[in-house]
Enzyme design. Structure first.
Site, short mmCIF file in Angstrom:
data_model
loop_
_atom_site.label_atom_id
_atom_site.label_comp_id
_atom_site.label_asym_id
_atom_site.label_seq_id
_atom_site.Cartn_x
_atom_site.Cartn_y
_atom_site.Cartn_z
N VAL A 98 82.00 26.89 34.37
CA VAL A 98 81.13 27.38 33.30
C VAL A 98 81.11 27.14 31.81
O VAL A 98 82.35 26.86 31.14
CB VAL A 98 81.62 28.91 33.50
CG1 VAL A 98 80.91 30.09 32.57
CG2 VAL A 98 81.67 29.48 34.81
N CYS A 99 79.90 26.94 31.26
CA CYS A 99 79.75 26.79 29.74
C CYS A 99 78.87 27.90 29.20
O CYS A 99 78.62 28.99 30.10
CB CYS A 99 79.18 25.45 29.80
SG CYS A 99 77.36 25.26 30.14
N LYS A 100 78.25 27.76 28.12
CA LYS A 100 77.69 28.88 27.40
C LYS A 100 76.32 29.07 28.04
O LYS A 100 75.83 30.25 28.10
CB LYS A 100 77.44 28.56 25.97
CG LYS A 100 77.27 29.66 25.03
CD LYS A 100 77.25 29.21 23.51
CE LYS A 100 77.01 30.53 22.74
NZ LYS A 100 77.28 30.14 21.42
N MET A 127 77.33 31.29 31.10
CA MET A 127 77.63 32.69 30.97
C MET A 127 76.60 33.57 30.22
O MET A 127 76.49 34.65 30.60
CB MET A 127 79.02 32.51 29.72
CG MET A 127 80.20 32.30 30.20
SD MET A 127 80.84 33.56 31.58
CE MET A 127 80.99 35.00 30.58
#
Length: 140
Positions: A98-100, A127
């Site tokens: 998961v990243c931004k 996210m």
């Protein structure tokens, strides 16, 4: 304005054709790479609940503390190579990166796959999409 566009197209058909060819190739590439090992938020939730998937959050610590998926591990992308050994215990489990915004998780997912993590996935939309779907986040 539109007359100028038509005039340009008529005067430069090779340039316009090359541009359209590159644009189509780029769209095809983006479509294929976006779907490769990418999970939607609902697919990720099912994987977490049914197969005890590990959530790997590669954002920086301050972003992670501002809100993350419950049970997620934080290893910033800049430290992933040096801290890869922390994930050896969970190599058999699915890993969701998961990243931004879902843009940099693909590179981390590819590193994990190259390191032998056969079930490494990325969260499509990151996210931002997770929170946009109204799914819960934990703040620490």
């Amino acid at each position: 304005m539109i007359d100028q566009v038509f005039e340009f197209v008529q005067n430069h058909p090779l340039l316009v054709g090359a541009f359209l060819l590159v644009l189509i190739a780029w769209l095809i590439y983006e479509t294929r790479s976006a779907s490769t090992n990418a999970l939607t938020a609902s697919q990720a939730t099912q994987l977490i609940n049914r197969e005890d998937a590990v959530v790997l959050d590669i954002r920086e610590s301050k972003d992670f503390k501002a809100g993350h998926i419950a049970g997620a591990r934080n290893i910033p992308q800049s430290n992933l190579d040096s801290r890869m050994n922390e994930l050896e215990k969970v190599k058999a489990q699915p890993i969701i990166v998961v990243c931004k915004h879902g843009q940099s998780s693909g590179a981390a997912q590819a590193k994990l796959a190259k390191a032998g993590f056969e079930r490494a996935y990325k969260l499509r939309g990151g996210m931002a999409q997770w929170q946009g779907d109204g799914l819960p986040v934990v703040k620490k």
